[in-house]
Design an enzyme around this catalytic site. Structure first.
Site, PDB file in Angstrom:
ATOM      1  N   HIS A 124      51.199  44.618  80.850  1.00 46.17           N
ATOM      2  CA  HIS A 124      52.339  44.025  80.153  1.00 46.17           C
ATOM      3  C   HIS A 124      52.306  44.422  78.677  1.00 46.17           C
ATOM      4  O   HIS A 124      51.240  44.615  78.083  1.00 46.17           O
ATOM      5  CB  HIS A 124      52.318  42.504  80.284  1.00 46.17           C
ATOM      6  CG  HIS A 124      53.594  41.853  79.843  1.00 46.17           C
ATOM      7  ND1 HIS A 124      53.872  41.606  78.507  1.00 46.17           N
ATOM      8  CD2 HIS A 124      54.678  41.421  80.540  1.00 46.17           C
ATOM      9  CE1 HIS A 124      55.064  41.050  78.411  1.00 46.17           C
ATOM     10  NE2 HIS A 124      55.578  40.922  79.621  1.00 46.17           N
ATOM     11  N   GLU A 130      60.566  47.128  81.448  1.00 46.03           N
ATOM     12  CA  GLU A 130      60.878  46.138  80.416  1.00 46.03           C
ATOM     13  C   GLU A 130      60.911  46.834  79.056  1.00 46.03           C
ATOM     14  O   GLU A 130      59.856  47.085  78.471  1.00 46.03           O
ATOM     15  CB  GLU A 130      59.822  45.033  80.379  1.00 46.03           C
ATOM     16  CG  GLU A 130      59.713  44.197  81.632  1.00 46.03           C
ATOM     17  CD  GLU A 130      58.744  43.038  81.439  1.00 46.03           C
ATOM     18  OE1 GLU A 130      59.199  41.897  81.348  1.00 46.03           O
ATOM     19  OE2 GLU A 130      57.529  43.294  81.355  1.00 46.03           O
TER      20      GLU A 130
END
Length: 289
Positions: free
Chosen positions: A127, A202
């Site tokens: 992430h 993302e």
């Protein structure tokens, strides 16, 4: 002998995936209440007739993986019909990270072997927050992905450009695809070709913002990402799915949205209440008809 040499067994992946990460927002008691809300039949989140086409997964914090696993097992035990091995479970359980070795002297790290033993199926890796705060590299993420796959866990690898949008659309898309390729390539090279992998696209500039990235931008970048994956590893047998994350929530999937661009969504804070989850699930179900 043949069974001893067989590779890990991965859970089946339906057509569309909705994966929720709770990050570090919830206390243990709130997480347990939340998963019970997802599983509560009266909340109409999980519909038996859609399980072969729509998969819901929850990624809680590490402390609550075990009670979440127990809640899912209890829910499954109360289902009227027996569970077929090829039918996806009603709710997959994920973890927010794992280490690149199975076991050993790694204080504070999370073993993929232990995650497997607690019925975890998906491991979120790379992430943007971990890359920025803890300095995780593309190579470390790839090693973690390989370790997860070795235990039959599906790597959910977060990718996305750091560079912000510029005035020239084609240049912005080209930069985004190029940055994503640098994150994708080590993962595909580290994974066995028969292992599934999920990439969550993302854009870093969209994470935590009031609005997600524009649909046309996501569609163009994801199309480029699919071409990159085909070019890097055209002989891959394992399933490859691409989700969108980055302020994803209700209203993003329906007509004119992301339904035709990606294989699902990676949900964050907009799915922190049951009503928000239900809205997204209904939007996706409408597109499956």
């Amino acid at each position: 002998m043949a069974s001893a040499l067989a590779g890990p067994r991965f859970p089946p992946l339906p057509k569309t995936l909705l994966i929720i990460s709770l990050k570090m927002y919830f206390t243990p008691s709130r997480t347990i209440d939340y998963i019970q809300g997802l599983l509560e039949p009266r909340n109409d989140i999980i519909r038996q007739e859609n399980r072969s086409r729509l998969l819901l997964a929850l990624i809680p914090d590490f402390l609550t993986i075990y009670p979440c696993s127990e809640a899912i097992k209890e829910f499954e035990s109360n289902l009227a019909a027996p569970q077929d091995a090829d039918t996806p479970p009603p709710l997959l359980l994920g973890a927010q990270d794992c280490f690149w070795d199975s076991l050993g002297p790694y204080t504070g790290e999370i073993s993929p072997v232990c995650l497997r033993d607690m019925n975890v199926s998906i491991v979120e890796l790379g992430h943007a927050e971990r890359r920025a705060i803890f300095g995780e590299t593309d190579q470390q993420v790839a090693r973690k992905a390989a370790a997860a796959a070795d235990q039959g866990l599906i790597p959910l690898v977060c990718i996305g450009e750091v560079s912000t949008l510029g005035p020239i659309v084609s240049e912005a898309i080209g930069r985004a695809v190029g940055e994503c390729e640098a994150q994708i390539r080590p993962v595909l090279e580290a994974l066995p070709r028969d292992a599934p992998v999920i990439f969550a696209y993302e854009p870093v500039w969209a994470i935590g913002k009031p609005q997600p990235a524009r649909v046309d931008h996501v569609g163009a970048v994801v199309s480029g990402i699919r071409s990159v994956i085909e070019r890097i590893d055209r002989h891959r047998k394992g399933e490859v799915r691409i989700l969108y994350g980055g302020s994803a929530g209700p209203g993003l999937w329906g007509p004119g949205g992301l339904g035709k661009e990606v294989d699902g969504m990676f949900l964050g804070r907009f799915a922190h209440d049951i009503e928000g989850v239900r809205k997204v699930v209904r939007e996706v179900e409408e597109s499956l008809r």
